[in-house]
Design a protein around this motif. Sequence first.
Motif, short mmCIF file in Angstrom:
data_model
loop_
_atom_site.label_atom_id
_atom_site.label_comp_id
_atom_site.label_asym_id
_atom_site.label_seq_id
_atom_site.Cartn_x
_atom_site.Cartn_y
_atom_site.Cartn_z
N ALA A 164 16.86 -40.17 -29.87
CA ALA A 164 16.77 -40.41 -31.31
C ALA A 164 15.46 -41.12 -31.66
CB ALA A 164 17.98 -41.22 -31.78
N LEU B 44 23.42 -41.34 -33.66
CA LEU B 44 23.53 -39.92 -33.32
C LEU B 44 24.84 -39.62 -32.58
CD1 LEU B 44 22.05 -37.18 -33.29
CD2 LEU B 44 20.81 -37.92 -31.24
N ASP B 47 27.69 -39.26 -35.10
CA ASP B 47 27.40 -38.05 -35.89
C ASP B 47 27.85 -36.79 -35.15
OD1 ASP B 47 26.26 -39.65 -37.78
OD2 ASP B 47 24.18 -39.08 -37.39
N VAL B 48 27.38 -36.67 -33.92
CA VAL B 48 27.69 -35.47 -33.13
C VAL B 48 29.18 -35.43 -32.79
CG1 VAL B 48 27.26 -34.26 -30.95
CG2 VAL B 48 25.36 -35.31 -32.18
N ALA B 112 27.40 -28.11 -32.56
CA ALA B 112 26.54 -29.30 -32.48
C ALA B 112 25.17 -28.96 -31.89
CB ALA B 112 27.22 -30.39 -31.66
N TRP B 116 22.04 -30.26 -33.85
CA TRP B 116 21.28 -31.39 -33.28
C TRP B 116 20.48 -31.03 -32.03
CZ3 TRP B 116 26.25 -32.33 -35.33
CH2 TRP B 116 26.29 -33.19 -36.43
N ALA B 120 20.94 -33.37 -27.49
CA ALA B 120 21.94 -34.28 -28.06
C ALA B 120 23.34 -33.90 -27.58
CB ALA B 120 21.87 -34.26 -29.58
N SER B 121 23.61 -32.61 -27.50
CA SER B 121 24.96 -32.17 -27.07
C SER B 121 25.24 -32.57 -25.63
CB SER B 121 25.10 -30.65 -27.22
OG SER B 121 25.24 -30.31 -28.58
#
Lengths: 336, 336
Positions: A164, B44, B47-48, B112, B116, B120-121
């Motif tokens: 991030a 994050l 969010d995810v 996701a 993202w 991120a996943s």
Amino acid sequence: MNLTIRPIDAHSVSPTEALAAVLAPELAATEAEIGARMASPVGLIPDVAHHLVDAGGKRLRPLLTLAAARTCGGGGQAAVKLATAVEFIHTATLLHDDVVDGSSLRRGKRTANLIWGDKASVLVGDFLFARAFNLMVETNSLHVLDILAKAASTIAEGEVLQLATTSRGEASRSRYYQVIEAKTAALFAAACKAGAITAGAPLEWVEALATFGLRLGLAFQLVDDALDYGGLSQVLGKNTGDDFREGKATLPLIIAFERSEGDERLFWQRVLARQHRDGDIDQALSILQAHGAVEATLQEARNHIQAAKTALALLPEGVIPTLLADLADYVVDRHT
Amino acid sequence: MNLTIRPIDAHSVSPTEALAAVLAPELAATEAEIGARMASPVGLIPDVAHHLVDAGGKRLRPLLTLAAARTCGGGGQAAVKLATAVEFIHTATLLHDDVVDGSSLRRGKRTANLIWGDKASVLVGDFLFARAFNLMVETNSLHVLDILAKAASTIAEGEVLQLATTSRGEASRSRYYQVIEAKTAALFAAACKAGAITAGAPLEWVEALATFGLRLGLAFQLVDDALDYGGLSQVLGKNTGDDFREGKATLPLIIAFERSEGDERLFWQRVLARQHRDGDIDQALSILQAHGAVEATLQEARNHIQAAKTALALLPEGVIPTLLADLADYVVDRHT
């Protein structure tokens, strides 16, 4: 058999090797456990796992677990299982890191994601991570499970924070320390702590070893980040410059950024926004050099090593704490 | 306030909803725990995680844990933590699966990884997986930790096996069952078993519930794989046909392959080697239909449901086992 006795040259043995020699019996047991526990009827698992585990890692984290256990009075088979679990957590993280960073080289070898693909790296990482927990459960200690499970979620949190931060183009010292404490130092600390606890150490020793691991881990990452800019020589090899290319604001960049003004500052802002131009890396190295940013990073590493060694002083004297202190110095000194 | 009393229409309530209604207190506590434990200062992560967890999943696996616990005499806060852990393991798997399969849609929402990114996943999946272990440790039960940690490594092993099988273009029934038992049924079984154990159930009940979960999980995956070919209607929607496109040999394809000869067999061999041509999916559906492959798949699912219900008969009579039996029937029947 004709045996030639070779004199031991003290200068040719690194503190890591000396520690490995002292801990030879439990380290051999750990190597055997690592091999045995990455076995699976699904052949792709040992293929991928061996590639990484055999790639010449120094087993630094499992060594810390074994050293902490031994200096606190042993630990036996449980320490071996924990050391193996720690190495598996580390290996799983490397597999996922290389996917996330799109890396193609690690320790001079082609990465697993390059050879077997991202899918295999993600899934074999998951397997090793789960297998680490299988090993921890076998030690029958909820206390060490708690410590290592917390370290595992802290590591993942640190990795997401880094992702991030990088995507926002931030260059913040406090954010940087938050990231490296979570993604690197937390496992060093947990490795030491778990070893001490499994040997039944008193709380004071456990905390001393945890502090030692934390500070060593911070220093280790700082040195790693300095080396990514070529260290003091500031000559980049084929394994360096990745952080800069990926827009990761590590401490050398952050220090240079803090000490820059005018055009230099605009340069960093453009780089952090990842609007790269040809020759950026050369300009970056030149600004880093002008501000002594790599040297300042290594100095911060030395400060953490000092704190790490101060923590060791709380342990009873012995060969292991001495070697751990040598190892701590060596983490920085071999690059300065 | 003017309240209108609405009669309850029994036919509008699915067995899953009925079970959720009976388990409402502990399910509400689980929902609260899921929300609380995906929290992190690293924004994050929630969010995810929320994106996936709020996407309208039926909480089937945590329901199994809570149902098993309740029918064995409770389980309290530990059952809630385990149910949350089970949902997190499942969610982590989904996040990584979507990266591995390059999926863009799940439960009708964009995945996701599409929103993202893969990085991120992968990392948020790792976080949820680690967080699941934090929750398990908090139950203070090495026994349930052992069961769920083994399930976690079995799931990863199953995913790797599926990857290796798909890349080899195999269409083997025994290999298929090995994969779905590992990647799907193992977590259903462990979810039931963990619930029973945390409620202090006798071994006989624990084993009965584990068998129920295993067979239900097998049936669940068989139905899922039949639906990917449009189920009995064999009309493909936007969420279907993925297995075929990805070259995954699921049971409908395997059965059609087993029953094919000559040109049809050559067709399957080409498809399994992923030498796709336009119109392949239509031809596949037509051969599947000719051989009744989807119906045969659903029949195998029904057989597993029968075995699941037989296992339930070993439990004392009660509303939960009755609802679990209804839920088992519903898994297949709503699609036939």
